[in-house]
Design a protein around this motif. Sequence first.
Motif, PDB file in Angstrom:
ATOM      1  N   HIS A 216       0.814  -1.219   0.000  1.00  0.00           N
ATOM      2  CA  HIS A 216       0.000   0.000   0.000  1.00  0.00           C
ATOM      3  C   HIS A 216       0.848   1.270   0.000  1.00  0.00           C
ATOM      4  CE1 HIS A 216       0.816  -0.479   4.299  1.00  0.00           C
ATOM      5  NE2 HIS A 216       0.431   0.764   4.492  1.00  0.00           N
TER       6      HIS A 216
ATOM      7  N   TYR B  50      -5.658  -2.631   3.591  1.00  0.00           N
ATOM      8  CA  TYR B  50      -6.632  -2.088   2.657  1.00  0.00           C
ATOM      9  C   TYR B  50      -7.449  -1.011   3.345  1.00  0.00           C
ATOM     10  CZ  TYR B  50      -9.795  -5.257   5.160  1.00  0.00           C
ATOM     11  OH  TYR B  50     -10.497  -5.907   6.132  1.00  0.00           O
ATOM     12  N   ARG B  51      -8.080  -0.161   2.531  1.00  0.00           N
ATOM     13  CA  ARG B  51      -8.943   0.887   3.071  1.00  0.00           C
ATOM     14  C   ARG B  51     -10.323   0.310   3.320  1.00  0.00           C
ATOM     15  NH1 ARG B  51     -12.445   4.426   0.591  1.00  0.00           N
ATOM     16  NH2 ARG B  51     -11.626   3.932  -1.504  1.00  0.00           N
ATOM     17  N   GLU B  52     -10.819   0.489   4.531  1.00  0.00           N
ATOM     18  CA  GLU B  52     -12.141  -0.017   4.861  1.00  0.00           C
ATOM     19  C   GLU B  52     -13.214   0.769   4.126  1.00  0.00           C
ATOM     20  OE1 GLU B  52     -12.487   0.098   9.093  1.00  0.00           O
ATOM     21  OE2 GLU B  52     -11.335  -1.741   9.371  1.00  0.00           O
ATOM     22  N   SER B  53     -14.177   0.042   3.578  1.00  0.00           N
ATOM     23  CA  SER B  53     -15.244   0.681   2.815  1.00  0.00           C
ATOM     24  C   SER B  53     -16.447  -0.244   2.774  1.00  0.00           C
ATOM     25  CB  SER B  53     -14.767   0.994   1.389  1.00  0.00           C
ATOM     26  OG  SER B  53     -15.814   1.493   0.597  1.00  0.00           O
TER      27      SER B  53
ATOM     28  N   GLU C 259      -1.547   5.440   5.361  1.00  0.00           N
ATOM     29  CA  GLU C 259      -2.866   4.832   5.260  1.00  0.00           C
ATOM     30  C   GLU C 259      -3.066   4.215   3.878  1.00  0.00           C
ATOM     31  OE1 GLU C 259      -5.210   4.509   7.614  1.00  0.00           O
ATOM     32  OE2 GLU C 259      -3.856   5.435   9.068  1.00  0.00           O
TER      33      GLU C 259
ATOM     34  N   GLN D  28      -4.894   3.321   0.501  1.00  0.00           N
ATOM     35  CA  GLN D  28      -5.835   4.070  -0.328  1.00  0.00           C
ATOM     36  C   GLN D  28      -6.804   3.160  -1.078  1.00  0.00           C
ATOM     37  OE1 GLN D  28      -5.928   7.515  -0.229  1.00  0.00           O
ATOM     38  NE2 GLN D  28      -4.447   7.094   1.426  1.00  0.00           N
TER      39      GLN D  28
ATOM     40  N   THR E  39      -9.306  -0.078  -1.679  1.00  0.00           N
ATOM     41  CA  THR E  39     -10.183  -0.994  -0.967  1.00  0.00           C
ATOM     42  C   THR E  39      -9.802  -2.428  -1.354  1.00  0.00           C
ATOM     43  OG1 THR E  39     -11.833  -1.079  -2.735  1.00  0.00           O
ATOM     44  CG2 THR E  39     -12.045   0.699  -1.091  1.00  0.00           C
TER      45      THR E  39
END
Length: 219
Positions: free
Chosen positions: A107, A134-137, A177, A179, A181
């Motif tokens: 990432h 991974y980005r939480e979504s 962080e 970016q 998902t």
Amino acid sequence: MTLMSRLDRFNRRHPWSHNDHYGPWVASQVAASGARTVLDVGCGTGNLVALLSRRPSTVTGLEPHPATARAAAERFADKSAITVVNTDFAGRPQGRWDAVTLVAVLHHLPLAPTLRELRGCLTPGGRLVVVGCYRESGPADLLAALPAMAANPIMGLVKHPARADAPPLHMTAPTTEAQETLADIRAAAARELPGTRIRRRLFWRYTLVYDAPPAAAGL
């Protein structure tokens, strides 16, 4: 003080590495591939390198952070089969490896181009093993986070029962962080690494395993 802030304060007092938690699994995936040459991208202080080197193989660790790379190099100074290079993925030595590993590194890099380059780093039949963030979504990510939030302080007490004033050296490398998902990662892997196996994991991680096609018969 809110529940979340209390949990965060507790977790800081009992730090443990989510990345190291998956180290034995990564090493087992590499061992199962029969790899003899391994590249560990973003090796930190070398905790995964130490696991990878238990088999008869040569391991090259890349670490861009100078102080961390120095600590890793000193750790393995008497190990001729281990090389630590103070560089990022772009500055890697020329060549191909039987296995390439990345833990909480992908990432930090452009996703699709890096997956393409990683494919080119593998020997025929070589294996790529990734533990990523991974980005939480969306609701699925929130549901997956709940057991991790509950288990995290318990693991902290088990792995680091004494209160810590500061995180250990191997947990001080710069972070960023994620970016993309998990859906983004799955889509990019499907395009760049056909046949990739991706699984959502506990503690805000996913795993990715890709096996390069073997050499064509007669070549």
